[in-house]
Design an enzyme around this catalytic site. Structure first.
Site, PDB file in Angstrom:
ATOM      1  N   HIS A 153     -14.713  10.430  -6.918  1.00 11.07           N
ATOM      2  CA  HIS A 153     -13.182   9.800  -7.608  1.00 11.07           C
ATOM      3  C   HIS A 153     -12.716  10.493  -9.378  1.00 11.07           C
ATOM      4  O   HIS A 153     -12.338   9.461  -9.770  1.00 11.07           O
ATOM      5  CB  HIS A 153     -13.520   8.190  -7.645  1.00 11.07           C
ATOM      6  CG  HIS A 153     -13.509   8.126  -5.870  1.00 11.07           C
ATOM      7  ND1 HIS A 153     -12.192   8.515  -5.621  1.00 11.07           N
ATOM      8  CD2 HIS A 153     -14.071   7.465  -5.345  1.00 11.07           C
ATOM      9  CE1 HIS A 153     -12.185   7.521  -3.829  1.00 11.07           C
ATOM     10  NE2 HIS A 153     -13.255   7.230  -4.226  1.00 11.07           N
ATOM     11  N   ASP A 171     -15.340  11.751   3.021  1.00  9.38           N
ATOM     12  CA  ASP A 171     -15.806   9.739   2.941  1.00  9.38           C
ATOM     13  C   ASP A 171     -14.637   9.088   3.237  1.00  9.38           C
ATOM     14  O   ASP A 171     -13.288   9.467   3.440  1.00  9.38           O
ATOM     15  CB  ASP A 171     -15.224  10.501   1.328  1.00  9.38           C
ATOM     16  CG  ASP A 171     -16.127   9.155   0.521  1.00  9.38           C
ATOM     17  OD1 ASP A 171     -17.678   9.276   0.542  1.00  9.38           O
ATOM     18  OD2 ASP A 171     -15.556   8.139   0.414  1.00  9.38           O
ATOM     19  N   HIS A 225     -12.729   7.005   1.587  1.00  7.07           N
ATOM     20  CA  HIS A 225     -12.153   5.977   0.328  1.00  7.07           C
ATOM     21  C   HIS A 225     -11.369   8.104   0.314  1.00  7.07           C
ATOM     22  O   HIS A 225     -12.154   9.368   0.142  1.00  7.07           O
ATOM     23  CB  HIS A 225     -12.883   6.365  -0.296  1.00  7.07           C
ATOM     24  CG  HIS A 225     -13.590   5.271  -0.522  1.00  7.07           C
ATOM     25  ND1 HIS A 225     -15.156   4.941  -0.680  1.00  7.07           N
ATOM     26  CD2 HIS A 225     -12.955   3.695  -0.135  1.00  7.07           C
ATOM     27  CE1 HIS A 225     -15.785   3.692   0.144  1.00  7.07           C
ATOM     28  NE2 HIS A 225     -13.645   2.894   0.133  1.00  7.07           N
ATOM     29  N   ASP A 241     -19.370   6.746   4.798  1.00  2.00           N
ATOM     30  CA  ASP A 241     -18.627   5.137   4.881  1.00  2.00           C
ATOM     31  C   ASP A 241     -17.739   4.589   5.584  1.00  2.00           C
ATOM     32  O   ASP A 241     -16.921   3.829   5.944  1.00  2.00           O
ATOM     33  CB  ASP A 241     -18.378   4.529   3.290  1.00  2.00           C
ATOM     34  CG  ASP A 241     -17.769   5.693   2.126  1.00  2.00           C
ATOM     35  OD1 ASP A 241     -17.168   6.816   3.246  1.00  2.00           O
ATOM     36  OD2 ASP A 241     -17.315   5.617   1.177  1.00  2.00           O
TER      37      ASP A 241
END
Lengths: 458, 556
Positions: free
Chosen positions: A118, A157, A159, A246
């Site tokens: 991120h 991931d 996200h 995740d």
């Protein structure tokens, strides 16, 4: 048996760096805390994985500030935005890169924290548990030190890898594919099909938003029908994997239905040269098993025995609607990929010599609001130099502003000259606190403090 | 007076120590076919003319386990594994095993019930193959040994008389395949080792020696002879351990030294870092299997006094093979020993034969025989120095899992190069010079191993793990476990508990006099956070009585 073992030992190994940062946390109760990889350690140590002839453990090193500056504009400087833990996590990817390029390992997995995907090009603080982007630092290092040109990053991931996307947005030589839970339902709220790269690099960013509840079946559909054919077509020197964990069905921060077997199989198909851990916060129910599966798949070992305690085959079924929506997304992305050159031509036509855009970026962990104005030259001979003007506030406090110029590693002569000219010009104004120049062709990174009139070089 | 005896590959050396001086030494050739015989022969030579009642302590270092394994005199053992999820057991470097369903996880929770019917079938099948011994090892069995105990009970019902070894009683460290290998080797050697140990105990009594007797372990520590029966494999590689303890006995306090044992065809290297011998990071390799046996890190390099010397493409190549003894001692061809002889650096053998061999190689190299001798010696020194540096670098490159460990691992180089074994002491000053260190060839070099054994103190390790959410603790080394009630236990409290458990264990082993030397070598605490609140803590404390010298030894 001894001869079988020595035969297994003579083949090239999978390099593994395990750096759980047992003495570092964002805060005591934060998901990104000391305990995160504790059970993973117990599992992989108890399995004796490091003793297997297919696996070789490596020791991490610290990335240098220069390695960071090759990617990020840290405001005010690198030292104030990173801790040793960040430099070690990033440095781990560099150790594996060196081992890979020297032919010492066949592939590698940096099982490290803190994560990075991120973190964007400009860094004012921590967002999404990330300060600096381990993956991007590795990519720029591979290009700089090992002369690679075309690199593909597949971000698995849950996200959206918005940081990595931001960093390579204008770079046609880096293909970035992220599949993740639909941004309308999860942090960071981006990663839609329409986000497909800057005007000069359209189609080199591909986002695959997936509906909550997507199962192994859905992920593998995306992999086989979109990711693998696109990778083949792109012809990357290396394929890298941002290996977040995740998407697992037990993750507390997301809603997907991926299993350890699914992750292992993904890895077996994708065959990344180097995988880097990103997120994944089901520290007991997922991480020990998912990490085992990934390591075994990378090492070519049988992973069929890696099964979560509560997993039964066929436990999760995708609805028909889900399957259809995934197929539709893949269809749209296939079209984008096919027409990428055409899209670039149209964009050039439309925007002329410079493309300019405004962005607002929120740093959830550090509660910072940043606004950027980004400009890129739509050069016909190279990816084009680009600039970012950044201002940021935290609460009512104003943070340092900066004017940042980035020259791509394969920039043409005129882009190099014009970028340097802009740097000299803005240095003389007092409009920004810092004027930064990322000169990738020269591998020199300069940061000029307009208040003290001093320059720092990395 | 103290007695130390080390059975080496070729000679058995023995010493009698009075205070901190060597009162008497004896050397007898080792007869591999009769190790107890040579031990006693050396002992008898040592004590023939002294009053046996003045003997306060006897320490033996033997190659008995190594020999049992090398000669295939171990007992057959069946292997039963409860591996749970993870690696396919076929990928592990272990003999064929019976695989039983059932699983315990990393927190010691049962995640799959034990397949008792399967266990019964496995036991019956092993017994019907005529096996009398079986090793039972479960993944995470050290965190919860319920499954291992159930199988033991099943075995006693299904096949009475079958001897069962349980993984959690052999080692509690993480690493299931190593635990399985260690358990297998323990079961395979225990009966014959017991025979040896009891035989030695009674032989000592027969000679009127009633002082406590100990066995030297691979980690340089001693354990009472009768208690060593529980851990026979730990006595493997006691030879190098005895050498290193012999160097420790020189009193090079807090210094960093490399111990160089130059033999006929191999040179063994070991490190003492700031006065602490370096242990191999995981455990010793025994018979191609990796184990949990704590052992000093010893690197064997294929070069020695008897290595064959050849000239290949104008370059000197030393070893790795041996064609025979040195030419100056009547051997077939040139060796490093001949080069030393020709340069007057040693005085064994016939100088004219050494010159003759060097003249030949000098011609091949196009130089004088003196120059050829110097170049041979340089090549040996260069190779050993290179390997020493490599060993330090490997130590620096060992993985680390905490920030501070990565930041603090500095470049360390030796202050001393200490020669043991006595084969070629002439090389030691040269290697030392090459490494910029001080060369030391200790007095009594020929019996340094026996001295090391005689003055080594007990070692003891205790790993305590506490899980306050589940309210349990477990000791890795002996599988002891129990309950804890304090959810907020801190590291200080855990260390107090570890010390108390250490005291009990030391008392049980009969080595409590050194328990005050125990130090905490590792401790960590993890808060277990579920949701946004702390539900408990995981605490790990490791205490050790490290390798060291008995208190009566002041250093020579």
């Amino acid at each position: 048996m001894a001869s079988e073992i020595s035969q297994r030992a003579s083949a090239k190994k999978t390099g593994l760096i395990f750096f759980p940062a047992f003495d570092w946390a964002i805060s005591p109760n934060h998901p990104e805390r000391e305990e995160r990889l504790l059970y993973t350690r117990d599992q992989i140590f108890e399995e004796g994985l490091m003793d297997l002839p297919e696996i070789e453990e490596h020791k991490p090193r610290l990335a240098s500030e220069k390695d960071v500056a090759r990617v990020h504009f840290c405001v005010p400087d690198v030292g104030s935005k990173v801790t040793e833990a960040h430099l070690i996590a990033a440095g781990s990817t560099l150790v594996l890169s060196d081992a890979l390029m020297a032919g010492e390992i066949r592939n590698g997995f940096a099982l490290v924290r803190p994560p990075g995907h991120h973190s964007m090009r400009v860094v004012h603080g921590n967002r999404g548990f990330c300060n600096i982007n381990n993956m991007a630092i590795m990519v720029e290092y591979l290009r700089r030190k090992h002369g690679l040109r075309r690199i593909a990053i597949v971000d698995t991931d849950v996200h959206h890898g918005d940081g990595t996307q931001d960093i390579f947005w204008h770079d046609p030589d880096v293909l970035f594919i992220s599949f993740h839970q639909d941004g309308r339902t999860l942090y960071p709220g981006s990663g839609f099909v329409e986000e497909m790269g800057g005007p000069n690099a359209l189609g080199r960013t591909l986002n695959v938003p997936l509906p909550p509840g997507t199962t192994d079946e859905g992920f593998h559909y995306v992999l086989e029908n979109l990711v693998m054919p696109v990778l083949e077509d792109f012809g990357a020197d290396l394929v890298l994997n941002s290996a977040g964990q995740d998407n697992h069905y037990t993750d507390p921060l997301a809603n997907m239905r991926f299993s350890a077997q699914g992750y292992a199989r993904l890895n077996e198909i994708l065959k990344p040269a180097i995988a880097v851990l990103e997120g994944g916060y089901a520290i007991e129910s997922a991480l020990p098993y998912v990490n085992m599966g990934i390591i075994q798949a990378m090492a070519g070992l049988d992973y069929s025995h890696v099964i979560e305690p509560d997993y039964v085959k066929g436990r999760f079924q995708q609805t028909r609607e889900m399957t259809q929506s995934i197929e539709a997304v893949v269809g749209r992305l296939q079209d984008i990929w096919e027409s990428r050159e055409n899209l670039v031509a149209i964009a050039r036509e439309e925007y002329g010599q410079f493309y300019r855009t405004r962005k607002r970026i929120f740093y959830d962990t550090d509660m910072i609001n940043e606004s950027q104005m980004e400009t890129v030259r739509l050069c016909k001979d190279c990816p084009g130099y680009n600039t970012v003007v950044t201002d940021a506030v935290r609460g009512y406090g104003k943070l340092e502003s900066a004017f940042c110029i980035s020259i791509p590693i394969h920039a043409c002569k005129s882009c190099k000259e014009d970028a340097h000219e802009e740097f000299e010009e803005h240095r003389l104004e007092l409009k920004y606190d810092y004027v930064n120049l990322q000169d990738k062709p020269a591998d020199v990174y300069r940061s000029y403090n307009t208040r003290t009139r001093t320059e720092k070089r990395y | 007076m103290l007695i130390g005896i080390d059975v080496g590959g070729t000679t058995t050396d023995a010493v009698l120590i009075d205070g901190d001086r060597v009162a008497k030494a004896a050397l007898v050739p080792t007869d591999v076919a009769d190790l107890p015989g040579c031990l006693l022969k050396a002992l008898d030579e040592l004590v023939e003319d002294i009053d046996k009642s003045v003997v306060e302590r006897v320490v033996l270092s033997t190659t008995i386990i190594t020999n049992l394994i090398a000669e295939g005199k171990t007992d057959p053992v069946g292997l039963i594994l409860v591996p749970g999820p993870g690696t396919n057991p076929k990928d592990l470097n272990l003999p064929k095993a019976e695989i039983i369903d059932g699983a315990i996880d990393f927190r010691g929770r049962e995640i799959q019930k034990l397949d008792e019917a399967g266990a019964r079938r496995a036991v019956r099948s092993l017994a019907s193959q005529g096996l009398r011994k079986v090793a039972v090892v479960g993944k995470f069995g050290q965190r919860n040994h319920a499954h291992e105990l159930s199988i033991q009970e099943i075995a006693s019902n299904e096949a009475p008389g079958l001897s069962v070894g349980l993984g959690h009683q052999v080692s509690g460290k993480l690493n299931f395949p190593r635990r399985a290998a260690t358990t297998l080797l323990t079961m395979a050697t225990r009966d014959r080792y017991r025979e040896f140990a009891l035989g030695m105990a009674s032989a000592l009594r027969d000679r009127g020696i009633f002082a406590p007797a100990y066995i030297l372990k691979a980690d340089g520590g001693t354990v009472p002879l009768e208690r060593s029966i529980e851990m026979p494999v730990e006595t493997i590689f006691s030879g190098p351990a005895a050498s290193i303890m012999g160097v420790m006995a020189l009193g090079l306090k807090d210094q960093t030294s490399v111990v160089v044992d130059i033999g006929g065809t191999t040179t063994d290297l070991a490190l003492i870092l700031s006065g602490r011998p370096l242990l191999s990071s995981k455990g010793a390799r025994v018979d191609s299997m990796l184990t949990h046996v704590r052992a000093f890190a010893v690197k064997s390099v294929a070069i020695g006094g008897d290595s064959a010397v050849r000239v290949i493409d104008g370059n000197i190549q030393i070893g790795p093979d041996r064609l025979g003894r040195a030419f100056c001692l009547g051997g077939p061809s040139l060796t490093p020993t001949d080069a030393l002889r020709a340069l007057g650096l040693c005085d064994i053998g016939d100088a004219s034969r050494a010159d003759e061999a060097l003249f030949g190689i000098g011609q091949a190299l196009g130089c004088s025989k003196e120059e050829a001798a110097r170049r041979v010696v340089d090549a040996v020194v260069e190779k050993i120095a290179f390997e020493v540096n490599e060993m330090f670098m490997e130590w620096e490159e060992e993985p680390a899992y905490r920030i501070w460990e990565i930041l603090q691992r500095e470049k360390v180089r030796p202050e001393n190069v200490v020669g043991v074994g006595g084969a070629s002491p002439a090389f030691i000053p040269l290697v030392a010079k090459r490494l910029g260190a001080k060369g030391i060839v200790p007095p009594h070099a020929a019996v340094a191993n026996a001295i090391g054994a005689a003055v080594a103190r007990p070692t003891l390790t205790l790993n305590l793990r506490i899980d306050t959410e589940q309210g349990v603790y477990a000791v890795s080394e002996d599988g002891a476990s129990g309950k804890v009630s304090d959810r907020k236990m801190n590291l200080d409290q855990a260390e107090v508990m570890a010390r108390r458990l250490m005291q009990e264990r030391a008392r049980d082993l009969g080595i409590e006099e050194y328990v005050s030397e125990a130090e905490v070598t590792h401790s960590e605490l993890f808060n277990m956070v579920r949701g946004w609140s702390t539900v408990g803590r995981l605490l790990d404390v490791r205490m050790e009585i490290p390798a060291g010298l008995i208190s009566s030894w002041g250093g020579a």
